[in-house]
Scaffold this motif. Structure first.
Motif, PDB file in Angstrom:
ATOM      1  N   PRO A 128       0.168  10.386 -10.910  1.00 38.02           N
ATOM      2  CA  PRO A 128      -1.274  10.140 -10.780  1.00 38.02           C
ATOM      3  C   PRO A 128      -1.881   9.358 -11.952  1.00 38.02           C
ATOM      4  N   ARG A 159      11.797   7.804  -3.512  1.00 40.20           N
ATOM      5  CA  ARG A 159      11.371   6.461  -3.943  1.00 40.20           C
ATOM      6  C   ARG A 159      12.438   5.427  -3.630  1.00 40.20           C
ATOM      7  N   MET A 218       6.202   0.519  -9.748  1.00 44.47           N
ATOM      8  CA  MET A 218       6.492   1.864  -9.234  1.00 44.47           C
ATOM      9  C   MET A 218       7.651   2.481 -10.009  1.00 44.47           C
ATOM     10  N   ILE A 243       2.164   1.708  -3.552  1.00 47.14           N
ATOM     11  CA  ILE A 243       1.098   2.200  -4.425  1.00 47.14           C
ATOM     12  C   ILE A 243       0.797   3.663  -4.143  1.00 47.14           C
ATOM     13  N   GLU A 244       0.718   4.026  -2.868  1.00 44.46           N
ATOM     14  CA  GLU A 244       0.436   5.422  -2.511  1.00 44.46           C
ATOM     15  C   GLU A 244       1.525   6.353  -3.029  1.00 44.46           C
ATOM     16  N   HIS A 245       2.775   5.966  -2.860  1.00 44.76           N
ATOM     17  CA  HIS A 245       3.876   6.800  -3.352  1.00 44.76           C
ATOM     18  C   HIS A 245       3.812   6.943  -4.867  1.00 44.76           C
ATOM     19  N   THR A 246       3.517   5.853  -5.551  1.00 44.86           N
ATOM     20  CA  THR A 246       3.455   5.889  -7.014  1.00 44.86           C
ATOM     21  C   THR A 246       2.315   6.781  -7.471  1.00 44.86           C
ATOM     22  N   ARG A 247       1.159   6.653  -6.851  1.00 50.13           N
ATOM     23  CA  ARG A 247       0.005   7.482  -7.236  1.00 50.13           C
ATOM     24  C   ARG A 247       0.258   8.969  -6.951  1.00 50.13           C
ATOM     25  N   THR A 248       1.025   9.265  -5.902  1.00 54.51           N
ATOM     26  CA  THR A 248       1.356  10.659  -5.601  1.00 54.51           C
ATOM     27  C   THR A 248       2.325  11.218  -6.641  1.00 54.51           C
ATOM     28  N   THR A 286       7.493   5.944 -12.243  1.00 52.11           N
ATOM     29  CA  THR A 286       8.140   7.131 -11.669  1.00 52.11           C
ATOM     30  C   THR A 286       9.521   7.374 -12.261  1.00 52.11           C
ATOM     31  N   ALA A 334       0.835  -1.209   0.000  1.00 52.30           N
ATOM     32  CA  ALA A 334       0.000   0.000   0.000  1.00 52.30           C
ATOM     33  C   ALA A 334       0.865   1.253   0.000  1.00 52.30           C
ATOM     34  N   GLU A 335       1.982   1.222   0.719  1.00 53.60           N
ATOM     35  CA  GLU A 335       2.888   2.372   0.727  1.00 53.60           C
ATOM     36  C   GLU A 335       3.500   2.588  -0.657  1.00 53.60           C
TER      37      GLU A 335
END
Length: 180
Positions: free
Chosen positions: A68, A99, A84, A60-65, A88, A57-58
């Protein structure tokens, strides 16, 4: 060790956690069991499952931030690191450093979750640069055992995994900038 190797190491360690620590263990004691009033224990370590889910989840969250417009996350937990990195790759250098530090920190955490503390000893102390770090289970920090490496209060220098990861990535980036 480059970011590619860190990424593959983190993925391999997560895959090993998934294979070895979330599969039901064979019954070790073939003797008959006595009935109890307790419900049976879970056949796998649920804490490891929660830990793995939080790690992915961390990522995925970093990648989406950072990106997007990234596509859907992979179903395989270990593939999240490559996903990721692909999404990125064109991020700003600061975002790539964050990252890479996150990936390295998670790789260290995966190894520690499996009981491998030697990964901490492979990192030099950020204060004295000696290879004298050891993992403390109770406080969840790496402590330097060099007697000359102490804080202002005279206690051994201690470092959380995020600090070690940031230093590792910064040193690697500095080496790559000065390489000819």
């Amino acid at each position: 060790m480059g970011d590619s190797e860190d990424r593959h190491t983190a993925a391999a360690r997560l895959r090993l956690l998934q294979q070895e620590f979330t599969t039901p263990a064979a019954q070790r004691d073939p003797s008959p069991r006595t009935p109890t009033n307790r419900p049976p224990a879970a056949p796998i370590d649920l804490g490891i499952l929660d830990y793995m889910a939080a790690s992915v989840a961390e990522v995925i969250e970093h990648t989406r931030t950072a990106a997007p417009d990234a596509g859907p996350a992979p179903a395989e937990p270990a593939a999240a690191y490559e996903w990721m990195h692909q999404n990125t790759a064109d991020a700003a250098p600061e975002q790539r450093s964050v990252r890479d530090a996150m990936v390295f920190r998670q790789s260290l955490k995966h190894a520690l979750a499996m009981g491998d503390e030697t990964v901490i000893r492979r990192e030099p102390c950020p204060r004295c640069a000696c290879w004298s770090l050891f993992w403390r289970h109770t406080t969840r920090v790496a402590a330097c055992v060099n007697r000359g490496c102490v804080d202002r209060c005279g206690r051994p220098s201690t470092w959380v995994l995020a600090q070690l990861a940031e230093r590792h990535v910064a040193a690697r980036n500095a080496r790559s900038r000065t390489a000819t």
